[in-house]
Design a protein around this motif. Structure first.
Motif, PDB file in Angstrom:
ATOM      1  N   THR A   1       2.300   6.679  -6.951  1.00 50.96           N
ATOM      2  CA  THR A   1       1.404   7.273  -7.162  1.00 50.96           C
ATOM      3  C   THR A   1       1.478   8.754  -7.401  1.00 50.96           C
ATOM      4  O   THR A   1       1.290   9.390  -8.675  1.00 50.96           O
ATOM      5  N   TYR A   2       2.163   9.252  -6.588  1.00 47.73           N
ATOM      6  CA  TYR A   2       2.637  10.550  -6.194  1.00 47.73           C
ATOM      7  C   TYR A   2       4.037  10.469  -7.565  1.00 47.73           C
ATOM      8  O   TYR A   2       4.344  11.545  -7.415  1.00 47.73           O
TER       9      TYR A   2
ATOM     10  N   ARG B   1       1.505   4.617  -2.908  1.00 48.84           N
ATOM     11  CA  ARG B   1       1.082   5.570  -2.676  1.00 48.84           C
ATOM     12  C   ARG B   1       2.347   5.988  -2.747  1.00 48.84           C
ATOM     13  O   ARG B   1       2.222   7.380  -4.386  1.00 48.84           O
ATOM     14  N   ARG B   2       3.082   5.531  -3.029  1.00 48.16           N
ATOM     15  CA  ARG B   2       4.708   6.727  -3.287  1.00 48.16           C
ATOM     16  C   ARG B   2       4.635   5.912  -5.049  1.00 48.16           C
ATOM     17  O   ARG B   2       5.180   7.939  -5.848  1.00 48.16           O
TER      18      ARG B   2
ATOM     19  N   GLY C   1       0.849  -1.574   0.426  1.00 52.59           N
ATOM     20  CA  GLY C   1      -0.312  -0.015   0.114  1.00 52.59           C
ATOM     21  C   GLY C   1       0.701   0.929   0.154  1.00 52.59           C
ATOM     22  O   GLY C   1       0.751   2.416  -0.772  1.00 52.59           O
ATOM     23  N   LEU C   2       1.290   1.209   0.697  1.00 56.63           N
ATOM     24  CA  LEU C   2       3.249   2.268   0.895  1.00 56.63           C
ATOM     25  C   LEU C   2       3.579   2.763  -0.777  1.00 56.63           C
ATOM     26  O   LEU C   2       3.546   3.633  -1.584  1.00 56.63           O
TER      27      LEU C   2
END
Length: 133
Positions: free
Chosen positions: A29-30, A26-27, A22-23
């Motif tokens: 995607t950023y 998110r990274r 998940g992390l």
């Protein structure tokens, strides 16, 4: 004032075998939102983890290059498995390298494994980054 896209590198790294998927998503995607043009993965030895990662990022439209690193010896496999953060070397690969080391053909087996990884990922990634130790 610079925007996120102005400060982003066009090439970004990613870890398909991250301990916290998940992390990592998110990274990733950023990084894409910040202007990444393509991604290069950590060395891949676990095809299942790579497939899951590619499925999670399928909606993001940047090319992904899979990191491929032919293993040269059992010691090299152990180093990658135990000392390189974020790299997973499945036990089946370690077993193959152990048997190959005992038979004196570890380098050949490492190349065979790399070829198999390339074949498994063909059509799923847009390229490869081959690293030789």
């Amino acid at each position: 004032n610079p925007t996120k896209a102005d400060t982003a590198s066009p090439t970004v790294g990613c870890n398909p075998a991250a301990l916290d998927p998940g992390l990592e998503l998110r990274r990733f995607t950023y990084k894409v939102e910040a202007g990444a043009e393509f991604a290069v993965t950590q060395p891949v030895f676990d095809v299942a983890a790579m497939r899951q990662f590619l499925d999670r990022i399928s909606g993001m439209r940047i090319p992904v290059l899979a990191g491929i690193m032919p293993l040269e010896s059992l010691r090299h496999a152990e180093f990658m498995a135990n000392e390189v953060p974020g790299v997973i070397v499945p036990e089946a690969v370690m077993d193959r390298m152990r048997r190959a080391e005992e038979a004196g053909r570890a380098r050949d087996e490492g190349l065979a494994i790399a070829r198999e990884l390339v074949a498994e990922l063909a059509g799923r990634v847009q390229g490869l980054q081959v690293t030789v130790a």
